[in-house]
Each structure stands twice: as structure tokens, then as C-alpha cells.
Motif scaffolding. Structure first.
Motif, short mmCIF file in Angstrom:
data_model
loop_
_atom_site.label_atom_id
_atom_site.label_comp_id
_atom_site.label_asym_id
_atom_site.label_seq_id
_atom_site.Cartn_x
_atom_site.Cartn_y
_atom_site.Cartn_z
N ILE A 1 0.84 -1.19 0.00
CA ILE A 1 0.00 0.00 0.00
C ILE A 1 0.88 1.25 0.00
N ALA A 2 0.60 2.15 -0.92
CA ALA A 2 1.41 3.36 -1.03
C ALA A 2 1.30 4.20 0.24
N PRO A 3 2.40 4.87 0.66
CA PRO A 3 2.31 5.74 1.83
C PRO A 3 1.17 6.74 1.71
N VAL B 1 -1.64 6.39 0.17
CA VAL B 1 -2.92 5.71 0.39
C VAL B 1 -3.10 5.40 1.87
N VAL C 1 -4.35 8.39 3.49
CA VAL C 1 -5.78 8.63 3.26
C VAL C 1 -6.63 7.72 4.16
N LEU C 2 -6.21 6.46 4.35
CA LEU C 2 -6.94 5.54 5.21
C LEU C 2 -7.08 6.11 6.62
N TRP C 3 -5.95 6.54 7.16
CA TRP C 3 -5.96 7.03 8.54
C TRP C 3 -6.59 8.40 8.65
N PHE C 4 -6.45 9.18 7.60
CA PHE C 4 -7.10 10.49 7.52
C PHE C 4 -8.61 10.32 7.64
N GLY D 1 4.22 11.58 0.40
CA GLY D 1 2.83 11.31 0.03
C GLY D 1 1.90 11.37 1.22
N ALA E 1 -0.93 14.21 0.90
CA ALA E 1 -2.30 13.75 0.66
C ALA E 1 -3.23 14.06 1.83
N THR E 2 -2.67 14.34 3.00
CA THR E 2 -3.55 14.53 4.15
C THR E 2 -3.49 15.95 4.72
N ASN F 1 3.30 2.73 -6.73
CA ASN F 1 3.12 3.61 -5.58
C ASN F 1 3.80 4.96 -5.70
N TYR G 1 4.40 8.71 -6.07
CA TYR G 1 3.46 9.77 -5.73
C TYR G 1 3.99 11.14 -6.17
#
Lengths: 293, 282
Positions: free
Chosen positions: A116-118, A120, A123-126, A231, A235-236, B214, B216
Motif C-alpha cells: 500500500i502506497a504511503p 494511500v 488517506v486511510l488514517w485520515f 505522500g 495527501a492529508t 506507488n 506519488y
């Protein structure tokens, strides 16, 4: 370092190396040297002229409270990520090394966050910590803590620490497990016969013998936290609130692309390069030492 | 097992189950959120069991995309990610294996120099040379192209090292015998070395595919045209929508789709993955 039986050919080896070297020079070495060059220049606001300013860009950086703040955030962040992730992984690896039944199943279930990309993971934890809908934020509110990473810098930093550490668990777990399985059983059995409890065996035998793996992972985790987590932040939290999560790689991007401060961004690049080179040297020194015995 | 301590075995399983929960729960919650209608996800606590909008949500994001993210269909972003990941993977393997072949099996001036140039790339991740690398790609007019997305990431010291290490373990006699039988460097490489390297290439494939998928920061820099967005960087546009709440059910469906391909690769090729991971770091 190479074979005794070798081929001789006038142009073939160069042709074979050409693609790799061309890409390296065009996209790695040239840009890096440009960063070095720009870091000692000061460009005017319109990008029309530039003059040589020696180390002024660097001095300006280290007098800038925002940059120093970013340095501090990065250090807290990477130490926290490394310890959280490695501690948890080590615990899991020790347990997985003990169990007989189902160890393969556990392994399969524990390794896939690696894929899983950092970003992503961020986003999960966000989502889980989102103040309005997040399940974790809701649970915390039930316990009387008002979580809001949009406003509270500490909450935001904790969010990116958790997301980054979570993504790294599987990697650490695999290497710790491999390290544990390489420890000779006879040593542990001997200690057990002498009456050492599992706890005592862990701290006096297993943990010291595991130290090469631990050290290797420490370097890898620090490198990951420094350079692999862009990332997660972008992203967050976007570096906010008020720079609370603005780690160095985020700042170099933000100052360069959003702030368009060429000299400052280049100087930051140079500092980051120095950090990577330092960490790589540490890592290789260690690898060499490991090869010796 | 050294000694029989039943409570310790129970404790071990308990700790491992907690670990599995920590790993799996975030994914489960994401999946559940992606199967509900948007209204359900407006206020906590959100449901913990899947809803009935699975097909609708996924069909919507795959075909039409989330409007607030510029409406790029996730199908397009998935395709872009696939193209980028595969180009990086095959590109890296191809140029690394021939470079390692040259370094191990040939004697020529500047051999060590070439080796060191390749080695240096280890120390220069994209993150530390963002602006100048972007400038190079812009000058080569590679922004918003698949070449721009993949070529700059193709150089790889680790893959070259891996193949070099492997070639060094190939017995000398093999090359000797091939030469006695009259095989030249091309024939030896294609008929002997390549088939021998198959496992290594497969292990490397797993690691590099994940690496490529992955990415980014790089796609974020070189793509401004939405039709070249990759999925991992595209999600961020859906989460950080300005002035309104993210459409969580669709964002989460996209998130699941973004992690699915690399997860399938890792779980499906677990043995190769572990081998690749350990070899790359050696």
C-alpha cells in the motif's frame, strides 16, 4: 569483483551500459549538480538575473525559524515513526516466531501493507481520524478527547506518524522474523535448560543477537521517514496546521513549486542530499562489517 | 518450542491477533465505507458492516469519476498507473541486467568509473532534487507524457547490484564451456545468462511493480493534464476538495481500487516478494 573468464569487445560493454548511464547522467547527476549550483545563487523575483551569493542561501535557511521548525518536526517525526513501527513489528515477529500453528497465515495477513502506497495509507488514517465521520475520532470523543487534526498541530503530527508507521510494519516484521529465525536454537535451548525465563532469554540472548537487524532497520526506517513519507503529508495535512507537519521533503517541494524560491529550495535540496549520503554511508559501513564475520 | 507454557502460547496468539486487527481494520473500514450511499457517511458513528451500494459506487468511480476531482474516471487513472508501473518495472530490469552484464563479464577502461556513477543514484532520490529534475523533464518536453512519467525513474542502482551479485555466483565453467563451444557474448547472454536469471527477474518484478505503482511525488510534478493522472496521486485531489466535504464513499472506493493491484501482486507472489525484498536490501 568480476569474472576470470571474460569477454573482450571494443564497443559492446559501452553499448550495454549506455542506457543506464545516460538516464543516470541526465536525470540524476545533472539535476543534482544544478541544485548545487543554484544553491549558491540568488535569483531576482523575475528570474531574469542571478548573482553569486556563496553560502548566503544556507545561512538564510538556518536563520529562518520556519526551516528550523521543519527540521525539528522531521526529527520528532522520524524518531517516532521508527520506534513505533519497529517496536510493534518486533513484538509481532517474536510472537510469530514462537507460535507453531498458523504462523504462515499470520505472515500472509501481516505482510501486505507493504504493497500500500504511503499516500494511500495516509488517506486511510485520515478518514478514520476525520473529526466528523472518522471512527477513531468518534471513539476518542466518547472518551472525552476532542480530536481535530485540522486545527491541532499535535493531532496532525500524530496522524502522519501513525499512518507512516503503519505502512512500514510489514517491512520491519519480515526482516525481524528473518533475523529471529537465523538465531541458533541451541543457544536458546541452553539458556532455557539453565532456567532462564522467556523474558530473560529475550533480553539477554535474542535481542543482542538481533542487533544487526535492528540497526539495519533503524537506518532504513529513518531514510523512509525522511524521504518516503512525502505522500502521507501531501495527501492529508498539506504540512499544516501552521507548519506542524511540514517535514523537510514537504518543505523543499512547497518552497520550490508553490513559493518559487529557487535558491532556497536548491539549498534545501543540497542539505537533504547531504543527509541521504550520510545515511547511505552509515548503512554501507554496517553492511561491510556484517560481511566480514 | 523450547518449553511448554500454555499461557505463553495463548498470549502469542492474542498479540498476533491484535497485530492482524491493526493491519486489517483500516482496510475493512475503508471497504465498508465504499459500499454505502454518501448520506450514511455524513456523521459518526459510521456503519461497520458493508452496505448495498457496492456495484453502484464502483461502477460510478470507474466509469465517470468523482466530479469534484475534475471528473477523471478512475478507470483512466488505473490504466495510467498500470502503464507507468509496467514501464518502470520492465525498463529497470532491462537496462540493469545489461549494465550488470557489462560490468561483470567485460574488461574495459573506466569500468569502475561507470560502476560508481550507477552507485551514486542510490544517494539521490527524487525528493532531494525535485526542482532541477523537473526542469530537465520540462526542457525535454516530457511533461504530460508516459515517457516523462517513467523514464526518469528507470535508472536503478539496486537492480544493477542485484544482477551483478547474481552473475558473480554463476560458475565460471559455464562461461568457459560456452566460449569453447564458440558462443560469443550475445549468444552467451541470451542462451545461458537470461534463462538462469529468471527467478531473480521475477522477484525483482514484484518489488519494482510495487515501487512503480506507488510513485506519488513524481506523477504529481510531471502531470498537469488530468488524462495522465495516476491513481495514487489522483486520490489526493478527491480528499482535498476545496470548500466542501469529500464524497467519502467514492473516495474510499477509489482508495480500495488504488491498493488492489499491488496487494494482489504481493499476496499472489508471496514467496517471490519475500525473496525480492531480502535480496534487494542485501
Amino acid at each position: 569483483m568480476h569474472k576470470k573468464v571474460i569477454f573482450r569487445h571494443r564497443w559492446l560493454p559501452y553499448a550495454l551500459l549506455f542506457p543506464q548511464l545516460a538516464i543516470t547522467i541526465v536525470f540524476f547527476i545533472w539535476p543534482a549538480s544544478q541544485a548545487l549550483y543554484q544553491s549558491v545563487l540568488l535569483e531576482d523575483a523575475f528570474g531574469l538575473s542571478s548573482k553569486f551569493v556563496a553560502l548566503e542561501n544556507f545561512i538564510a535557511l538556518f536563520e529562518d525559524p520556519h526551516y528550523l521548525g521543519s527540521f525539528k518536526v522531521t526529527i520528532v517525526f522520524s524518531v517516532a515513526v521508527a520506534f513505533l513501527s519497529m517496536g510493534f513489528s518486533l513484538l509481532l515477529a517474536v510472537m510469530a516466531d514462537r507460535v507453531i500453528k498458523g504462523s504462515m497465515a499470520y505472515k500472509t495477513l501481516l505482510i501486505w501493507p507493504y504493497a500500500i502506497a504511503p499516500a494511500v495509507s495516509g488517506v486511510l488514517w485520515f478518514f478514520m481520524f476525520n473529526p466528523t465521520v472518522g471512527i477513531n475520532a468518534w471513539l476518542l470523543r466518547q472518551m472525552g478527547y476532542d480530536w481535530n487534526h485540522y486545527l491541532d498541530g499535535g493531532d496532525a503530527l500524530l496522524l502522519i506518524i501513525i499512518a507512516s508507521a503503519w505502512q512500514q510494519i510489514s517491512y520491519n516484521f519480515l526482516f525481524f522474523l528473518a533475523g529471529l529465525q537465523a538465531i541458533p536454537r541451541s543457544l536458546i535451548e541452553a539458556a532455557a535448560i539453565d532456567g532462564a525465563s522467556p523474558m530473560k532469554r529475550f533480553w539477554t540472548i535474542i535481542f543482542p543477537l538481533l542487533s544487526p537487524t535492528t540497526f539495519f532497520l533503524l537506518v532504513v526506517n529513518i531514510v523512509y521517514a525522511f524521504f518516503g513519507t512525502f505522500g502521507v503529508v501531501h495527501a492529508t495535512t498539506d504540512g499544516g496546521p501552521y507548519g506542524a507537519t511540514s517535514i523537510l521533503v514537504y518543505k523543499v517541494f512547497n518552497d520550490g513549486f508553490v513559493g518559487l524560491d529557487l535558491g532556497g529550495s536548491a539549498a534545501q535540496s543540497v542539505i537533504l542530499m547531504a543527509i541521504v549520503i550520510g545515511l547511505t554511508v552509515v548503512q554501507f559501513r554496517y553492511v561491510e562489517r556484517q560481511v566480514e564475520y | 518450542m523450547i518449553e511448554n507454557r500454555p499461557w505463553l502460547a495463548v498470549l502469542s496468539h492474542l498479540v498476533l491477533l491484535v497485530g492482524v486487527a491493526v493491519i486489517v481494520l483500516p482496510i475493512w473500514i475503508t471497504f465498508v465505507a465504499s459500499t454505502h450511499p454518501g448520506e450514511v457517511l455524513m456523521q459518526a458513528p459510521i456503519p461497520m458492516w458493508p452496505g448495498d451500494k457496492f456495484l453502484e459506487n464502483y461502477a460510478l468511480v470507474l466509469g465517470a469519476g468523482v466530479e469534484d476531482a475534475g471528473g477523471v474516471p478512475v478507470g483512466v487513472m488505473l490504466l495510467n498507473s498500470l502503464i507507468m508501473a509496467l514501464s518502470i518495472t520492465f525498463g529497470k530490469i532491462a537496462i540493469s541486467i545489461i549494465a550488470a552484464y557489462a560490468i561483470v563479464y567485460f574488461e574495459f577502461p573506466f569500468r569502475m568509473f561507470c560502476f560508481w556513477i550507477i552507485f551514486i543514484t542510490l544517494m539521490l532520490p527524487v525528493e532531494v532534487r525535485i526542482l532541477p529534475t523537473f526542469a530537465v523533464v520540462a526542457n525535454l518536453e516530457m511533461l504530460n507524457t508516459y515517457a516523462g512519467l517513467s523514464v526518469p525513474l528507470i535508472a536503478s542502482a539496486t537492480a544493477t547490484f542485484l544482477f551483478r551479485q547474481f552473475f558473480l555466483t554463476v560458475p565460471e565453467e559455464l562461461c568457459e564451456a560456452a566460449r569453447i563451444d564458440g558462443a560469443g557474448p550475445f549468444k552467451f547472454f541470451i542462451d545461458i545468462l537470461l534463462p538462469l536469471s529468471r527467478t531473480n527477474m521475477a522477484a525483482l518484478f514484484v518489488i519494482l511493480f510495487i515501487y512503480g505503482w506507488n510513485q506519488y511525488l513524481w506523477p504529481l510534478l510531471v502531470t498537469t493534464d488530468e488524462s495522465y493522472y495516476t491513481i495514487v496521486m489522483g486520490i489526493q485531489r478527491m480528499v482535498n476538495v476545496s470548500e466542501q466535504l469529500p464524497v467519502w464513499n467514492l473516495v474510499m472506493a477509489t482508495t480500495i481500487l488504488a491498493m488492489l493491484p499491488p496487494v494482489i501482486v504481493v499476496v499472489g507472489m508471496q514467496k517471490l516478494f519475500v525473496k525480492g525484498l531480502v535480496e534487494v536490501e542485501k
